[in-house]
Design an enzyme around this catalytic site. Structure first.
Site, PDB file in Angstrom:
ATOM      1  NE  ARG A 271      -1.082  -0.131   5.109  1.00 50.93           N
ATOM      2  CZ  ARG A 271      -0.216   0.690   5.609  1.00 50.93           C
ATOM      3  NH1 ARG A 271       0.178   1.865   5.205  1.00 50.93           N
ATOM      4  NH2 ARG A 271       0.015   0.374   6.745  1.00 50.93           N
ATOM      5  CG  HIS A 275      -3.850   1.665   8.543  1.00 52.63           C
ATOM      6  ND1 HIS A 275      -4.172   0.113   7.942  1.00 52.63           N
ATOM      7  CD2 HIS A 275      -5.054   1.571   9.242  1.00 52.63           C
ATOM      8  CE1 HIS A 275      -5.267  -0.406   8.659  1.00 52.63           C
ATOM      9  NE2 HIS A 275      -5.684   0.511   9.613  1.00 52.63           N
ATOM     10  CE1 TYR A 284       3.678   1.815   8.249  1.00 56.73           C
ATOM     11  CE2 TYR A 284       2.499   3.532   9.964  1.00 56.73           C
ATOM     12  CZ  TYR A 284       2.501   2.671   8.799  1.00 56.73           C
ATOM     13  OH  TYR A 284       1.206   2.688   8.265  1.00 56.73           O
TER      14      TYR A 284
END
Length: 378
Positions: A271, A275, A284
């Site tokens: 992706r 998110h 991250y």
């Protein structure tokens, strides 16, 4: 007296020599993800299918961008983008027959749209206006599932019921890599394999369960390897290769329809967006990682294949982009209209027969609304 000494107690006989119930070798996935684009196998792919996949991918990318923009404008409460994963989304929808069922997760809005669900109705749940927003029976698309992996046992149940009734129906259930850490995932696979239910599990492995990398979720060689533990085949596919994903899913659907039982397909994808719009992915993962995956973009891969084979030209590419823009414009116009909401709809379609508690709550809300209306006119 022990339990084993009681009258009529079960007394096991010495165990026979152990033999595996199933030969594990045919169930194991290939060591490398299956690919079509950029290989000799691409020459055998149906040109019409490749063009359809391309048009749907371009439209899907624009759909994701428009939905993300709508969150920034306050028209959506949240949007989990599938940008970068469009090949999985579109292929899942196109691999099914009209009579089959799709069981999407919350990120699979594009799969629902590609299946034929109205794009505004697809986003209604994420807008906060309705429980689902569309009639699941119209296009045989189950409600978008926000709880992780809970749609998988539902898919198995529907597929098993269809088989018992003699219906020629296959269920395709979509889940992310994070969902494979849920108990529902394991229970669904176990039931599906024991019952030989006509269901296909598609795991979109995009590398992260929100911010948790796959390495902290499992030590398995791949998620597809989990299939052998349940007695079903596992397939590993390049999730950004639309032709490959379509081929693998079509084969798994055919196998299920012919009575071969379930298949677990792991699509390796990524992706590109966060998110959701509420997530900061830079905390991250690094930009270099994202840029590397942009070079393996599903639209780029398919456009390159089609161009090199002379199956599309600049006019066709522009036509696909114009189609996507028109699609986005229509979505934007409709989403900018304030919906007319009835608070009493909170109690609609919750249960086939409302419970006493729901009837009590419904009466209480109606009384409050009537009192509020009387006050406004008083």
């Amino acid at each position: 007296m022990t339990v084993m000494e009681q009258r009529g107690a079960y007394k096991p006989s010495p165990p026979p020599a152990w033999q595996p119930r199933t030969d594990p070798a045919p169930l194991l996935p290939d060591s490398e993800p299956h690919r079509v684009l950029g290989t000799e196998a691409a020459a055998k792919a149906d040109p019409a299918l490749l063009r359809t996949l391309y048009t749907q991918l371009v439209r899907g990318r624009r759909y994701n961008a428009q939905a993300t923009a709508l969150t920034k404008q306050g028209r959506l409460a949240v949007y989990p983008s599938s940008t970068g994963q469009e090949a999985c989304e579109v292929a899942a929808a196109l691999a099914l027959e009209e009579r089959d069922w799709l069981f999407p997760s919350y990120r699979d809005t594009l799969a629902a749209v590609a299946r034929g669900v109205d794009p505004v109705e697809t986003l209604t749940l994420l807008r906060g206006d309705w429980h689902t927003g569309y009639d699941p029976y119209e296009h045989r698309v189950a409600p978008l599932s926000t709880p992780l992996a809970t749609q998988l046992p539902h898919a198995v149940g529907l597929a098993h019921a269809a088989r018992l009734k003699g219906d020629d129906v296959v269920a395709l259930a979509m889940v992310g890599d994070g969902g494979t850490s849920e108990g529902d995932f394991h229970e669904a696979l176990n039931f599906a394999a024991v019952w030989q239910a006509p269901v296909v599990f598609l795991v979109q492995n995009n590398g992260f369960a929100i911010s948790v990398p796959l390495a902290k979720q499992t030590a398995a060689p791949s998620l597809a390897h989990k299939a052998v533990g349940y007695g079903m085949p596992g397939r590993l596919v390049d999730g950004n290769d639309a032709a490959a994903v379509h081929e693998v899913l079509t084969d798994a659907v055919r196998r299920a329809r012919e009575g071969g039982g379930p298949t677990l397909v792991e699509a390796i994808t990524y992706r590109l967006d966060a998110h959701t719009n509420a997530d900061d992915a830079t905390r991250y993962r690094g930009a270099d990682e994202v840029d590397a995956w942009r070079d393996h973009d599903p639209i780029l891969l398919l456009e390159r294949e089609l161009t090199e084979r002379g199956l599309i030209d600049e006019d066709a590419v522009e036509a696909a982009r114009q189609d996507a823009e028109a699609f986005a414009a229509a979505l934007r116009e409709r989403m900018n209209q304030d919906p007319v909401l009835d608070p009493m709809d909170l109690f609609t379609d919750v249960y086939a027969e409302p419970t006493p508690q729901l009837r009590e709550q419904r009466a209480q809300l109606r009384a409050e609304l009537e009192a509020e209306q009387e006050g406004a006119h008083g």
